[in-house]
Every structure is written in C-alpha cells, then in structure tokens.
Motif scaffolding. Structure first.
Motif, mmCIF file in Angstrom:
data_model
loop_
_atom_site.group_PDB
_atom_site.id
_atom_site.type_symbol
_atom_site.label_atom_id
_atom_site.label_comp_id
_atom_site.label_asym_id
_atom_site.label_seq_id
_atom_site.Cartn_x
_atom_site.Cartn_y
_atom_site.Cartn_z
ATOM 1 N N VAL A 52 0.702 -1.029 -0.093
ATOM 2 C CA VAL A 52 0.155 0.055 0.121
ATOM 3 C C VAL A 52 0.862 1.156 0.171
ATOM 4 O O VAL A 52 0.728 2.068 -0.850
ATOM 5 N N LYS A 64 -5.815 -1.709 -2.643
ATOM 6 C CA LYS A 64 -6.149 -2.932 -1.454
ATOM 7 C C LYS A 64 -5.776 -3.864 -2.026
ATOM 8 O O LYS A 64 -6.098 -4.612 -3.111
ATOM 9 N N GLU A 66 -5.090 -7.877 -2.814
ATOM 10 C CA GLU A 66 -6.253 -9.021 -2.871
ATOM 11 C C GLU A 66 -5.360 -10.229 -2.694
ATOM 12 O O GLU A 66 -5.974 -11.081 -2.011
ATOM 13 N N ILE A 93 -8.249 1.692 -5.301
ATOM 14 C CA ILE A 93 -9.254 2.627 -4.339
ATOM 15 C C ILE A 93 -9.784 4.032 -4.997
ATOM 16 O O ILE A 93 -10.673 4.104 -5.509
#
Length: 149
Positions: A52, A64, A66, A93
């Motif tokens: 991030v 985000k 995954e 995002i």
C-alpha cells in the motif's frame, strides 16, 4: 571472515483496471524505465502495508491488496544485488489528493498488456513476468504470507 549474503526483500503491486495496469515511470541509473509500484520493505513493516505504501509513494494511488501472485528472485546485473519480490495483486481504491511521489518518480501510467510487451525500457524482466503470471491466473490467498511479530 566470510561475506554474508543478504537478499533485498521487496514488494510489487499488480494493479489492474479497465484492461490496463497501473505502472510507474521513473528514473533508474539515469534511464527512464517502467516498473510496477514496487520497493523495499522497511524495518518492522508488514509486507501488505509495504504494498500500500509503495503504491501511494510511487503512483499516488491507494490500493487494496487482494491476492499473492507469486514470489520472485532476480539478481540485477548492474549491481549484483539479489532481490526477493513479493508480488501482490491489488485493487485501485482512489487517487490520493496531493500525494507526494518519491524522488526519481516521473509519474503513474496506465498501460495495456500490449504496451508492456512492446516496452523496451522495463526496469527488469520481473515486471513483465509478474503481469503475465497475473493474466495467467496465478493467485494465492494472502494468508499464505505469515509474519511473526
């Protein structure tokens, strides 16, 4: 005394949206290159937190994580350093308003797979390998990454 070999632990994000990948145009060794949002894991930093952070610092996009796409090793011919890369797929995002990008970063670029395959200035062969593995469906749940405090 024997020299101790220590690989560099890094992360990379494969961020895919609308048939394009979020990439980073940056300067490396005086050359303009294309890379994924990627970088070193900092001391006491969790792997997914690094994904991030690096995405924001290099592209201005919050993502985000995954799934794990894969674990990769690469020894850079320019400096002989071996890199161990945790490549993670991530969903974009939102762009972070007024994000300050790292030094040497030109900016984010959304690129198709065709543009990446034709790109003569990828930072390393791992860039395309990670994207191709993502497109081939290679995915593992994030809980395969276990970090002990």
């Amino acid at each position: 005394m024997t020299e101790r070999w220590t690989p560099h632990a890094t992360v990379a994000a494969v961020v895919y949206q609308d048939n394009k990948f979020l990439m980073v145009e940056e300067i490396s060794d005086g050359q303009r290159v294309i890379n994924q949002p990627a970088g070193h894991i900092e001391k006491d930093e969790a792997i997914l937190d690094a994904v991030v952070r690096e995405s924001i610092e290099e592209t201005g996009w919050n993502v985000k994580p995954e799934q794990l796409v894969g674990l990769y090793t690469y020894t850079a011919p320019a400096n002989g350093v071996t890199y161990h890369r945790y490549c993670v797929s991530a969903t974009p995002i939102a762009a972070v308003p007024d994000a300050r990008l790292d030094d040497g970063i030109i900016g984010p670029r959304w690129m198709t797979i065709e543009e990446l395959r034709d790109c003569p200035n990828l930072r390393s062969q791992m860039v395309l390998t990670c994207v191709e593995d993502f497109l081939a469906g290679k995915r593992f749940p994030l809980d395969v990454i276990v970090e002990h405090p």
